[in-house]
Structures are given as structure tokens and as C-alpha cells.
Design an enzyme around this catalytic site. Structure first.
Site, mmCIF file in Angstrom:
data_model
loop_
_atom_site.group_PDB
_atom_site.id
_atom_site.type_symbol
_atom_site.label_atom_id
_atom_site.label_comp_id
_atom_site.label_asym_id
_atom_site.label_seq_id
_atom_site.Cartn_x
_atom_site.Cartn_y
_atom_site.Cartn_z
ATOM 1 N N SER A 118 0.944 -1.097 0.035
ATOM 2 C CA SER A 118 0.059 -0.243 -0.106
ATOM 3 C C SER A 118 0.698 1.228 -0.051
ATOM 4 O O SER A 118 1.727 1.390 -0.806
ATOM 5 C CB SER A 118 -1.032 -0.151 1.105
ATOM 6 O OG SER A 118 -2.043 0.666 1.191
ATOM 7 N N ASP A 172 -10.298 -4.623 -4.567
ATOM 8 C CA ASP A 172 -9.442 -3.902 -3.537
ATOM 9 C C ASP A 172 -10.407 -2.503 -3.480
ATOM 10 O O ASP A 172 -10.477 -1.773 -4.470
ATOM 11 C CB ASP A 172 -8.127 -3.568 -4.076
ATOM 12 C CG ASP A 172 -7.318 -2.524 -2.986
ATOM 13 O OD1 ASP A 172 -7.900 -2.009 -2.074
ATOM 14 O OD2 ASP A 172 -5.904 -2.792 -3.125
ATOM 15 N N HIS A 203 -8.091 -5.538 0.039
ATOM 16 C CA HIS A 203 -6.740 -4.711 0.384
ATOM 17 C C HIS A 203 -5.741 -5.663 1.157
ATOM 18 O O HIS A 203 -5.979 -5.382 2.474
ATOM 19 C CB HIS A 203 -7.164 -3.294 0.861
ATOM 20 C CG HIS A 203 -5.643 -2.375 0.581
ATOM 21 N ND1 HIS A 203 -5.148 -1.995 -0.403
ATOM 22 C CD2 HIS A 203 -5.200 -1.762 1.794
ATOM 23 C CE1 HIS A 203 -4.125 -1.199 -0.293
ATOM 24 N NE2 HIS A 203 -3.979 -1.027 1.184
#
Length: 222
Positions: A118, A172, A203
Site C-alpha cells: 500500500s 481492492d 486490500h
């Protein structure tokens, strides 16, 4: 002289010849991916020193200014047009200092993988594409290419030979798949060799991805 980031370290060999610097996501810390090391070992990943730095604690605008660990501020839901350029560049510089420490400890840049999830993956791509010498590889998980408008002018020739592993969940909700694929396509257009993976997840990271990461590490550390 700037201080090094505090890190969690784990070695799977007493005298590792390889290293992985792995950056966590927003609001997490360096301990977040420590359990993955054992999973990678079981999947046949080569011995290495794993370095998991803690991001600084800063107020995050999108979270109402709440102070948390973050590599840069998130100014709004639109990631492209409102980027915290100063902190993105500062975090990439901090990662470069960690790379330099690994070199001082005897690990060649060509034996070092930079990884991140991320926000951490965004810093991985920022630092990796500006690297002065090729690294063994980059792993960018559930992420996107930051400061995309400047990468063409700033990406080093040396970095373009570094293989990139990118993975993304098809559902996601935090960083949409389309943002990941656009980043992949941008990197490919600049001459980077990107190994792309999609998984039926949100995610996160799943077991199939861990196995693919272990295979990537075997290849780039061979």
C-alpha cells in the site's frame, strides 16, 4: 546527518548475503509483515535479513488529522492530484539510507530487494525507480506509482534493469485495481520489466501471493 528509521529485523541465516527491506502500509508498523517471513521460508524463499522499518507518526488529513504511522499524508480520496510530494520524497530518502546501511553491512545492492504494501509499496516504487544502482528487485503490493508525472524525468537508467513484482486484489476498495494496472502500464512504458499478479481479494495479501513472492525472491537472489 539524518537518523535512520527504527526497524524490526529478522534474519533467516546467521550471515545473510541477501536483504529485504519491507515497508508497511498506512497506520500499521514494522511488525505488520514479520509473520510473513516464516511463510516465505516454508515456501522456499532464500535466506535473507528482513528489515521492517517503522514509518514516522504524522497527522493524516483523510483520517481527520489523526496521528498515525504513515510514509506521507493522504490529502484526499483522489490519490493522483493531491499528493504529499515533500513527505513522499523524504520517505524515499530515508529508505535509501537503509539501503546504504545494508551495503555497509556487506549486502550488495544487487542482493537487496525493496518491498512494500500500500503506502509502503508507493515508497518502494518512488525509491526504486530513482536508485543509483540496480537492486535485485522491487515488490509493490496493493499499491500505485506516486508522483507519476515526474517519474519519466527522474527514473534512473540503472533502475530500469531492476525486475518489479506487482500484485493487486481484484476487489481492492482502498486502491482500486485500475489504479494498480495504470501504474503497471506506466512502468512498462518506461521500459521496466513488471511481473503482474491479480488475486481474488481486497486490500490484503493471500497465500497464493506469498508463494509467488517466494518464487520471485528465489529468482532474483539466485
Amino acid at each position: 546527518m539524518a537518523e535512520l528509521l527504527d526497524c524490526v529485523e529478522l534474519q533467516t541465516d546467521p550471515n545473510p548475503r541477501h536483504a529485504v527491506i519491507w515497508l508497511h502500509g498506512l497506520g500499521a508498523d514494522g511488525y505488520d509483515f514479520v509473520p510473513v517471513v516464516r511463510e516465505l521460508e516454508l515456501a522456499g524463499a532464500p535466506a535473507a535479513r528482513y528489515v521492517f522499518p517503522h514509518a514516522p507518526q504524522i497527522p493524516v488529513t483523510i483520517n481527520n488529522g489523526y496521528v498515525m504511522r504513515a510514509w506521507y499524508d493522504i490529502l484526499g480520496a483522489e490519490l493522483v492530484h493531491s499528493e504529499d510530494e515533500t513527505r513522499i520524497r523524504d520517505s524515499a530518502a530515508a529508505v535509501e539510507r537503509l539501503i546504504e546501511r545494508e551495503v555497509a553491512r556487506g549486502v550488495a545492492r544487487s542482493s537487496l530487494v525493496l518491498a512494500g504494501f500500500s503506502q509502503g509499496g508507493a515508497i518502494t516504487l518512488q525509491a526504486g525507480t530513482r536508485a543509483v544502482e540496480p537492486l535485485a528487485g522491487l515488490m509493490a503490493l496493493s499499491t500505485y506509482l506516486p508522483l507519476a508525472g515526474s517519474v519519466e524525468g527522474e527514473a534512473t537508467r540503472a533502475s530500469r534493469s531492476t525486475p518489479i513484482f506487482m500484485a493487486h486484489g481484484t476487489s481492492d476498495p482502498v486502491i482500486p485495481l485500475a489504479r494498480g494496472t495504470a501504474s503497471r502500464d506506466r512502468l512498462k512504458a518506461l521500459g521496466y520489466k513488471v511481473q503482474w499478479h491479480e488475486y481474488p481479494m481486497q486490500h490484503s495479501v493471500n497465500a497464493d501471493e506469498i508463494r509467488a513472492i517466494a518464487e520471485f525472491l528465489r529468482r532474483v537472489f539466485s
